[in-house]
Design a protein around this motif. Structure first.
Motif, PDB file in Angstrom:
ATOM      1  N   GLY A  43       0.987  -1.082  -0.010  1.00  0.00           N
ATOM      2  CA  GLY A  43      -0.050  -0.145  -0.101  1.00  0.00           C
ATOM      3  C   GLY A  43       1.017   1.144  -0.037  1.00  0.00           C
ATOM      4  O   GLY A  43       1.840   1.521  -0.888  1.00  0.00           O
ATOM      5  N   ASP A  44       0.713   2.180   0.982  1.00  0.00           N
ATOM      6  CA  ASP A  44       1.236   3.452   0.991  1.00  0.00           C
ATOM      7  C   ASP A  44       2.824   3.194   1.287  1.00  0.00           C
ATOM      8  O   ASP A  44       3.615   4.093   1.029  1.00  0.00           O
ATOM      9  N   LYS A  45       3.274   2.399   2.232  1.00  0.00           N
ATOM     10  CA  LYS A  45       4.386   1.891   2.568  1.00  0.00           C
ATOM     11  C   LYS A  45       5.322   1.173   1.154  1.00  0.00           C
ATOM     12  O   LYS A  45       6.332   1.453   1.196  1.00  0.00           O
ATOM     13  N   ALA A  46       4.773   0.916   0.026  1.00  0.00           N
ATOM     14  CA  ALA A  46       5.385   0.326  -0.809  1.00  0.00           C
ATOM     15  C   ALA A  46       6.539   1.192  -1.480  1.00  0.00           C
ATOM     16  O   ALA A  46       7.671   0.592  -1.718  1.00  0.00           O
ATOM     17  N   ALA A  47       6.176   2.396  -1.748  1.00  0.00           N
ATOM     18  CA  ALA A  47       7.427   3.055  -2.450  1.00  0.00           C
ATOM     19  C   ALA A  47       8.522   3.134  -1.338  1.00  0.00           C
ATOM     20  O   ALA A  47       9.711   3.471  -1.898  1.00  0.00           O
ATOM     21  N   PHE A  48       8.301   3.690  -0.067  1.00  0.00           N
ATOM     22  CA  PHE A  48       9.347   3.494   0.832  1.00  0.00           C
ATOM     23  C   PHE A  48      10.254   2.620   0.938  1.00  0.00           C
ATOM     24  O   PHE A  48      11.234   2.562   0.818  1.00  0.00           O
ATOM     25  N   TYR A  49       9.639   1.096   1.150  1.00  0.00           N
ATOM     26  CA  TYR A  49      10.371   0.097   1.321  1.00  0.00           C
ATOM     27  C   TYR A  49      10.807  -0.377  -0.122  1.00  0.00           C
ATOM     28  O   TYR A  49      11.956  -1.176  -0.177  1.00  0.00           O
ATOM     29  N   GLN A  50      10.245  -0.105  -1.247  1.00  0.00           N
ATOM     30  CA  GLN A  50      11.098  -0.358  -2.636  1.00  0.00           C
ATOM     31  C   GLN A  50      12.463   0.585  -2.590  1.00  0.00           C
ATOM     32  O   GLN A  50      13.334   0.018  -2.954  1.00  0.00           O
ATOM     33  N   ALA A  51      12.251   1.562  -2.141  1.00  0.00           N
ATOM     34  CA  ALA A  51      13.502   2.617  -2.289  1.00  0.00           C
ATOM     35  C   ALA A  51      14.570   2.043  -1.382  1.00  0.00           C
ATOM     36  O   ALA A  51      15.671   2.032  -1.534  1.00  0.00           O
ATOM     37  N   GLU A  52      14.071   1.563  -0.079  1.00  0.00           N
ATOM     38  CA  GLU A  52      14.997   0.954   1.074  1.00  0.00           C
ATOM     39  C   GLU A  52      15.607  -0.133   0.349  1.00  0.00           C
ATOM     40  O   GLU A  52      16.731  -0.505   0.473  1.00  0.00           O
ATOM     41  N   LEU A  53      14.812  -1.068  -0.206  1.00  0.00           N
ATOM     42  CA  LEU A  53      15.596  -2.221  -0.906  1.00  0.00           C
ATOM     43  C   LEU A  53      16.395  -1.863  -2.081  1.00  0.00           C
ATOM     44  O   LEU A  53      17.587  -2.816  -1.980  1.00  0.00           O
ATOM     45  N   ARG A  54      16.148  -1.173  -2.769  1.00  0.00           N
ATOM     46  CA  ARG A  54      16.979  -0.706  -3.954  1.00  0.00           C
ATOM     47  C   ARG A  54      18.108  -0.093  -3.450  1.00  0.00           C
ATOM     48  O   ARG A  54      19.297  -0.164  -4.008  1.00  0.00           O
ATOM     49  N   GLU A  55      18.298   0.770  -2.444  1.00  0.00           N
ATOM     50  CA  GLU A  55      19.369   1.275  -1.819  1.00  0.00           C
ATOM     51  C   GLU A  55      20.263   0.388  -1.353  1.00  0.00           C
ATOM     52  O   GLU A  55      21.380   0.428  -1.486  1.00  0.00           O
ATOM     53  N   ARG A  56      19.558  -0.708  -0.775  1.00  0.00           N
ATOM     54  CA  ARG A  56      20.418  -1.876   0.048  1.00  0.00           C
ATOM     55  C   ARG A  56      20.917  -2.369  -1.198  1.00  0.00           C
ATOM     56  O   ARG A  56      22.275  -2.891  -1.221  1.00  0.00           O
ATOM     57  N   MET A  57      20.430  -2.582  -2.117  1.00  0.00           N
ATOM     58  CA  MET A  57      21.041  -3.294  -3.396  1.00  0.00           C
ATOM     59  C   MET A  57      22.136  -2.678  -3.902  1.00  0.00           C
ATOM     60  O   MET A  57      23.258  -2.911  -4.050  1.00  0.00           O
ATOM     61  N   ARG A  58      22.066  -1.172  -4.040  1.00  0.00           N
ATOM     62  CA  ARG A  58      23.302  -0.532  -4.574  1.00  0.00           C
ATOM     63  C   ARG A  58      24.414  -0.470  -3.526  1.00  0.00           C
ATOM     64  O   ARG A  58      25.697  -0.644  -4.027  1.00  0.00           O
ATOM     65  N   ALA A  59      23.873  -0.464  -2.234  1.00  0.00           N
ATOM     66  CA  ALA A  59      25.242  -0.489  -1.338  1.00  0.00           C
ATOM     67  C   ALA A  59      25.844  -1.713  -1.418  1.00  0.00           C
ATOM     68  O   ALA A  59      27.108  -1.684  -1.131  1.00  0.00           O
ATOM     69  N   LYS A  60      25.161  -2.715  -1.234  1.00  0.00           N
ATOM     70  CA  LYS A  60      25.883  -4.046  -1.372  1.00  0.00           C
ATOM     71  C   LYS A  60      26.587  -4.281  -2.513  1.00  0.00           C
ATOM     72  O   LYS A  60      27.734  -5.081  -2.592  1.00  0.00           O
ATOM     73  N   THR A  61      25.856  -3.675  -3.800  1.00  0.00           N
ATOM     74  CA  THR A  61      26.706  -4.063  -4.890  1.00  0.00           C
ATOM     75  C   THR A  61      27.995  -3.229  -4.985  1.00  0.00           C
ATOM     76  O   THR A  61      29.086  -3.869  -5.390  1.00  0.00           O
ATOM     77  N   LYS A  62      28.053  -1.952  -4.534  1.00  0.00           N
ATOM     78  CA  LYS A  62      29.007  -1.368  -4.520  1.00  0.00           C
ATOM     79  C   LYS A  62      30.256  -1.756  -3.525  1.00  0.00           C
ATOM     80  O   LYS A  62      31.348  -1.881  -3.784  1.00  0.00           O
ATOM     81  N   ARG A  63      29.786  -2.215  -2.513  1.00  0.00           N
ATOM     82  CA  ARG A  63      30.760  -2.805  -1.439  1.00  0.00           C
ATOM     83  C   ARG A  63      31.665  -4.068  -1.780  1.00  0.00           C
ATOM     84  O   ARG A  63      32.521  -4.317  -1.834  1.00  0.00           O
ATOM     85  N   GLY A  64      30.536  -4.866  -2.804  1.00  0.00           N
ATOM     86  CA  GLY A  64      31.192  -6.033  -3.588  1.00  0.00           C
ATOM     87  C   GLY A  64      32.206  -5.858  -4.557  1.00  0.00           C
ATOM     88  O   GLY A  64      33.120  -6.481  -4.609  1.00  0.00           O
ATOM     89  N   ARG A  65      32.017  -4.592  -5.176  1.00  0.00           N
ATOM     90  CA  ARG A  65      33.023  -4.254  -6.259  1.00  0.00           C
ATOM     91  C   ARG A  65      34.180  -3.798  -5.575  1.00  0.00           C
ATOM     92  O   ARG A  65      35.310  -3.660  -6.342  1.00  0.00           O
TER      93      ARG A  65
END
Length: 170
Positions: free
Chosen positions: A146-168
């Motif tokens: 619902g209304d939470k979707a955009a917030f958690y999608q952004a959190e998940l995508r940020e986590r993905m970017r942060a973990k990918t950068k760390r891995g590189r």
């Protein structure tokens, strides 16, 4: 999860392979008990529960079982297979094909996934970059939260970017 498998009359549902879905519990059970990818050889949900975003009559109850399984203790390979299946189902759930009761198959899948929204978010926020990305996609495709979707999608995508950068950097 096993109770959820027993609750469904799989033989009365059509599988993606064209037969009854009577064999789907064995496929799911084998995947969720697998410790390694080798344990799953010959057992797939592709072509049974989904096929490249096409969903079938047996898909909504299978999503309920998958969500129940994700709440338990799974090996990483089993979890990844189930999340990938959910991703394909979510991407195809907008087709709104009608089931025997007239409700959309996609709606049935979405309802089961919505019930496990917080477990999905937890997996995404604590898992690998790939898991975070897959969960973000599932939430987006199913329009979960619902209304939470955009917030958690952004959190998940940020986590993905942060973990990918760390891995590189390693």
């Amino acid at each position: 999860m096993r109770a959820e498998l027993r609750r469904v009359d799989w033989a009365s549902l059509e599988c993606g392979c064209g037969d009854s879905a009577e064999h789907v519990p064995l496929l799911i059970e084998t995947i969720i008990t697998a410790e390694t990818p080798r344990d799953m050889i010959g057992y797939t949900l592709d072509g049974h529960v989904e096929e490249s975003t096409i969903i079938f009559e047996c898909t909504p109850p299978a999503v309920g079982v998958i969500m129940a399984a994700l709440a338990g203790d799974l090996s990483a390979p089993a979890r990844d297979v189930l999340l990938q299946t959910l991703s394909f189902v979510a991407a195809g759930s907008g087709d709104y094909e009608l089931d025997t009761e007239g409700a959309g198959l996609g709606d049935g899948c979405r309802t089961h996934a919505q019930e496990g929204f917080w477990r999905l978010v937890q997996l995404g926020l604590t898992g690998t970059a790939e898991v975070a990305e897959t969960v973000a996609d599932i939430c987006e495709y199913f329009e979960l939260g619902g209304d939470k979707a955009a917030f958690y999608q952004a959190e998940l995508r940020e986590r993905m970017r942060a973990k990918t950068k760390r891995g590189r950097r390693v």
